[in-house]
Write a protein that holds these residues in place. Structure first.
Motif, mmCIF file in Angstrom:
data_model
loop_
_atom_site.group_PDB
_atom_site.id
_atom_site.type_symbol
_atom_site.label_atom_id
_atom_site.label_comp_id
_atom_site.label_asym_id
_atom_site.label_seq_id
_atom_site.Cartn_x
_atom_site.Cartn_y
_atom_site.Cartn_z
ATOM 1 N N LEU A 131 37.688 47.854 42.605
ATOM 2 C CA LEU A 131 38.106 47.234 41.378
ATOM 3 C C LEU A 131 36.572 47.906 40.785
ATOM 4 O O LEU A 131 35.819 48.322 41.654
ATOM 5 N N GLU A 132 35.867 47.369 39.131
ATOM 6 C CA GLU A 132 35.175 47.668 38.486
ATOM 7 C C GLU A 132 33.721 47.626 39.538
ATOM 8 O O GLU A 132 32.926 47.255 39.543
ATOM 9 N N ASN A 133 33.880 45.746 39.543
ATOM 10 C CA ASN A 133 32.414 45.254 40.409
ATOM 11 C C ASN A 133 31.947 45.564 41.915
ATOM 12 O O ASN A 133 31.158 44.847 42.716
ATOM 13 N N GLY A 134 33.563 46.962 42.334
ATOM 14 C CA GLY A 134 32.427 47.125 43.418
ATOM 15 C C GLY A 134 33.247 46.984 44.606
ATOM 16 O O GLY A 134 33.069 47.263 45.953
ATOM 17 N N SER A 135 33.847 45.466 44.349
ATOM 18 C CA SER A 135 34.762 45.132 45.317
ATOM 19 C C SER A 135 36.248 45.923 45.400
ATOM 20 O O SER A 135 36.219 46.313 44.667
ATOM 21 N N CYS A 136 36.923 45.463 46.346
ATOM 22 C CA CYS A 136 38.744 46.233 46.690
ATOM 23 C C CYS A 136 39.654 45.164 46.691
ATOM 24 O O CYS A 136 39.014 44.490 47.826
ATOM 25 N N LEU A 137 40.445 45.591 46.519
ATOM 26 C CA LEU A 137 42.161 44.198 46.755
ATOM 27 C C LEU A 137 41.998 44.773 47.343
ATOM 28 O O LEU A 137 43.396 45.937 47.490
ATOM 29 N N TRP A 138 42.340 44.356 48.643
ATOM 30 C CA TRP A 138 43.430 44.571 49.671
ATOM 31 C C TRP A 138 45.049 43.745 48.997
ATOM 32 O O TRP A 138 45.067 42.825 49.735
ATOM 33 N N VAL A 139 45.850 45.042 48.771
ATOM 34 C CA VAL A 139 47.192 44.861 47.985
ATOM 35 C C VAL A 139 47.409 43.930 49.061
ATOM 36 O O VAL A 139 48.916 42.845 48.393
ATOM 37 N N ASP A 140 47.931 44.175 50.668
ATOM 38 C CA ASP A 140 48.619 43.955 51.201
ATOM 39 C C ASP A 140 48.490 42.313 51.934
ATOM 40 O O ASP A 140 49.666 41.512 52.489
ATOM 41 N N GLU A 141 47.725 42.093 51.859
ATOM 42 C CA GLU A 141 47.410 40.935 52.055
ATOM 43 C C GLU A 141 46.677 39.886 50.922
ATOM 44 O O GLU A 141 46.438 38.403 51.096
ATOM 45 N N GLU A 143 44.270 40.086 49.027
ATOM 46 C CA GLU A 143 43.298 39.299 49.563
ATOM 47 C C GLU A 143 41.760 40.281 48.669
ATOM 48 O O GLU A 143 41.734 41.245 48.714
ATOM 49 N N VAL A 144 40.789 39.686 47.939
ATOM 50 C CA VAL A 144 39.661 40.670 47.250
ATOM 51 C C VAL A 144 38.542 40.395 48.243
ATOM 52 O O VAL A 144 37.761 40.033 49.156
ATOM 53 N N ILE A 145 37.976 42.305 48.980
ATOM 54 C CA ILE A 145 36.865 42.429 50.177
ATOM 55 C C ILE A 145 35.813 42.438 48.684
ATOM 56 O O ILE A 145 35.765 43.493 48.232
ATOM 57 N N PRO A 146 34.605 41.956 48.915
ATOM 58 C CA PRO A 146 33.347 42.012 48.010
ATOM 59 C C PRO A 146 32.502 43.021 48.477
ATOM 60 O O PRO A 146 32.538 43.108 50.387
ATOM 61 N N ASN A 147 31.164 43.864 47.957
ATOM 62 C CA ASN A 147 31.260 45.409 48.324
ATOM 63 C C ASN A 147 31.470 46.029 49.162
ATOM 64 O O ASN A 147 30.755 46.273 49.664
ATOM 65 N N CYS A 148 33.019 45.964 49.401
ATOM 66 C CA CYS A 148 33.845 47.117 49.712
ATOM 67 C C CYS A 148 33.367 48.990 49.492
ATOM 68 O O CYS A 148 33.614 49.839 50.151
ATOM 69 N N THR A 149 32.769 48.975 48.464
ATOM 70 C CA THR A 149 32.743 50.287 47.977
ATOM 71 C C THR A 149 31.202 50.490 48.087
ATOM 72 O O THR A 149 29.956 49.974 47.708
ATOM 73 N N VAL A 150 30.751 51.934 47.634
ATOM 74 C CA VAL A 150 29.188 52.259 47.004
ATOM 75 C C VAL A 150 29.590 53.104 45.886
ATOM 76 O O VAL A 150 30.382 53.642 45.775
ATOM 77 N N ASN A 151 28.667 52.391 44.417
ATOM 78 C CA ASN A 151 28.655 52.515 43.749
ATOM 79 C C ASN A 151 30.251 52.770 42.925
ATOM 80 O O ASN A 151 30.824 53.267 42.046
ATOM 81 N N GLY A 152 31.121 51.910 43.396
ATOM 82 C CA GLY A 152 32.596 51.961 43.355
ATOM 83 C C GLY A 152 33.692 52.689 43.290
ATOM 84 O O GLY A 152 34.741 53.157 42.871
ATOM 85 N N THR A 153 33.339 53.912 44.142
ATOM 86 C CA THR A 153 33.688 54.900 44.549
ATOM 87 C C THR A 153 34.341 55.742 46.053
ATOM 88 O O THR A 153 35.150 55.644 46.744
ATOM 89 N N HIS A 154 32.924 55.169 46.838
ATOM 90 C CA HIS A 154 33.253 55.158 48.272
ATOM 91 C C HIS A 154 33.353 54.116 48.970
ATOM 92 O O HIS A 154 32.447 53.783 49.014
ATOM 93 N N ILE A 155 34.412 53.987 49.549
ATOM 94 C CA ILE A 155 35.110 52.805 50.183
ATOM 95 C C ILE A 155 34.323 52.588 51.684
ATOM 96 O O ILE A 155 33.971 53.925 52.347
#
Length: 261
Positions: A131-141, A143-155
């Motif tokens: 996601l653009e705000n640095g979070s990730c959408l865990w599609v299977d659940e 669920e949005v996981i906050p701050n799951c990346t660095v710079n929005g690309t490095h998981i």
């Protein structure tokens, strides 16, 4: 009576047939090797958090023809808490992967649509979206996981099991591991048994290969039993077979001579 020579040969052939078929049926192949390159490979490298005493040795990457990035995190091995099970497990891993006992976990990222994939507890698939705000959408659940990346690309991925399954959720006792990364070469691909790892599970390879080995061994023993029942394994039987072959060959030569006249 069957001679000791035949009994010895029978035992040796049983051993060789079983293991040769088992190993050969799991096979080596470069099918699935992806030789592509991408200028985005450094932009999407996953950041690995793991226990300090169980750090990976590095990351190998491949890129498919659609530009999808595959990051293979490599550990020297997996270590089970029970020493006996650990030794048996390592033996079968070496058998299935052609001697390679390294553990490899993959993080797959598609830069075009921001989707990613890896496996978590009990080899359950994790499909997500950046996601653009640095979070990730865990599609299977869902669920949005906050701050799951660095710079929005490095998981950020966290090692959460003894066999190195990964998670998006921070795990206690893990630290960031700075890992060297390089393109996976064909030599790496073969040496690590990547075809077996990427196409089929270790359980599937073991079951299929050992099943074929059992079938081949049973077929061999069926033939040997039939030969024994016919008396072909005794010295008298062998002498009879040799005489029949010589007589057959002599008769064939006589027929050929008659036709040539």
């Amino acid at each position: 009576m069957v001679s000791k020579k035949w009994i010895t040969a029978w035992l040796i052939l049983n051993f060789l047939i079983f293991w040769f078929v088992g190993l050969a049926s799991s096979g080596y192949s470069l099918e699935g090797y992806m030789p592509g390159e991408s200028e985005k490979i450094d932009l999407y490298t996953p950041i690995v958090y793991t226990a300090p005493e169980d750090r990976p040795v590095g990351i190998l990457y491949m890129v498919d023809y659609d530009g999808v990035l595959y990051y293979y995190i490599v550990w020297e091995d997996e270590y089970f808490s029970n020493s006996l099970i650990d030794k048996l497990y390592r033996f079968f891993r070496g058998l299935v992967y052609g001697g390679a006992t390294q553990d490899i976990e993959v993080v797959k990222v598609n830069p075009e649509n921001g989707t990613f994939y890896f496996q978590t507890y009990e080899h359950t698939d994790v499909n997500g979206k950046l996601l653009e705000n640095g979070s990730c959408l865990w599609v299977d659940e869902n669920e949005v996981i906050p701050n799951c990346t660095v710079n929005g690309t490095h998981i950020n991925v966290y090692v959460v099991t003894w066999n190195h399954m990964l998670s998006l959720i921070p795990a206690e006792g893990t630290e960031r591991a700075v890992l060297p990364m390089k393109h996976m070469t064909p030599n790496d691909y073969v040496a690590l048994g990547m075809f077996r790892r990427t196409q089929r599970t270790i359980a599937g390879v073991a079951v299929n290969s050992l099943l074929l080995a059992v079938v081949a061994t049973l077929a061999f023993n069926g033939i040997m039993y039939a030969a024994w029942r016919k008396g072909y394994l005794t010295r008298e039987g062998q002498r009879k077979v040799r005489n029949e072959i010589r007589d057959g060959w002599r008769k064939l030569k006589e027929r050929l001579k008659k036709r040539s006249k």
